[in-house]
Design an enzyme around this catalytic site. Structure first.
Site, PDB file in Angstrom:
ATOM      1  N   VAL A  93       0.813  -1.228   0.000  1.00 32.50           N
ATOM      2  CA  VAL A  93       0.000   0.000   0.000  1.00 32.50           C
ATOM      3  C   VAL A  93       0.842   1.271   0.000  1.00 32.50           C
ATOM      4  CG1 VAL A  93      -2.072  -1.045   0.971  1.00 32.50           C
ATOM      5  CG2 VAL A  93      -0.296  -0.175   2.504  1.00 32.50           C
ATOM      6  N   TYR A 131       8.886   7.052  13.631  1.00 29.75           N
ATOM      7  CA  TYR A 131       7.547   6.495  13.841  1.00 29.75           C
ATOM      8  C   TYR A 131       6.602   7.575  14.377  1.00 29.75           C
ATOM      9  CZ  TYR A 131       3.950   3.195  15.435  1.00 29.75           C
ATOM     10  OH  TYR A 131       2.763   2.515  15.636  1.00 29.75           O
TER      11      TYR A 131
END
Length: 242
Positions: free
Chosen positions: A65, A156
């Site tokens: 994705v 992150y």
């Protein structure tokens, strides 16, 4: 069981953990579910079989994705198999865990591509159909790391903070089209990813890790509530507050 009957949902990273729990909850509510995976084909198929065992409709669909062509092909495949996508759950993500001074440019770029760019690509791919039908639900799975220190690293944190900014940006522009866009920010849910960075739940006030099914409950609430958009719901057992 009939609340989402006739709707089609796509769950990225749906083969295990939070994604798996969400996929099963969507099916229990009557939606046909596409379970996306990158490499865990057997796990994704197990989710599909669990849904079939409950009398639901589901397919597994492999795609990276973070790649535009793969996303386009994935959405086209889901439409052929199940119908146009009404509900998008952007759950796919990675957590490259290493000391901060050892992080590389590739670590950063890969994290941004999987955790953030994928949200953009998948949203753009399903948006025309949702607008045409004047109904859509998009839920992005963020993290408490978007606002706190987190246990993985600044790459992150940045990817999840960006996801929440994207959530608000889309929400403001799509609400008049009958499309809501929200996020869920779980912290320390019992998954493989959390198991790699946290061995103890001692710092969680509730005294335990969260369960993937507790995340899916929030996702279902956001899908059912057409008046709620542009919001991030924290889920942390009292560890942090928005």
């Amino acid at each position: 069981m009939a609340a989402l009957k006739g709707r089609v949902a796509l769950v990225t990273g749906g083969s295990r953990g939070i994604g798996r729990a969400i996929a099963i909850s969507l099916a229990e509510a009557g939606a046909a579910v596409a379970v996306n995976y990158l490499s865990k084909s057997a796990e994704a198929q197990a989710v599909v079989e669990a849904i079939h065992g409950q009398g639901g409709r589901a397919v597994s669909v492999g795609a990276d994705v973070s790649q535009a062509a793969a996303v386009k092909g994935m959405v086209a495949g889901v439409e052929r198999e199940l119908g146009p996508v009404d509900i998008l759950i952007n759950n796919a993500g990675i957590a490259i865990n290493r000391p901060v001074d050892e992080l590389t440019e590739d670590d950063f770029d890969r994290t941004m591509a999987v955790n953030l760019k994928s949200v953009f690509l998948c949203t753009q791919a399903v948006l025309p159909g949702m607008r045409k039908r004047r109904w859509g639900r998009i839920v992005n799975i963020s993290s408490g790391a978007a606002r706190g220190a987190g246990g993985v690293g600044p790459h992150y944190n940045t990817s999840k903070a960006g996801m929440e900014g994207m959530t608000r940006g889309y929400a403001a522009r799509l609400v008049k089209d009958g499309i809501t866009v929200n996020a869920v920010a779980p912290s320390l849910i019992q998954t493989d990813m959390v198991g790699a960075v946290a061995s103890s739940a001692s710092r969680i006030p509730l005294g335990r890790f969260g369960k993937p099914e507790e995340c899916s409950l929030i996702v279902m609430m956001l899908i059912e509530n057409e008046y709620m958009t542009g919001q991030t719901v924290a889920l942390s057992g009292g560890l942090s507050f928005l």
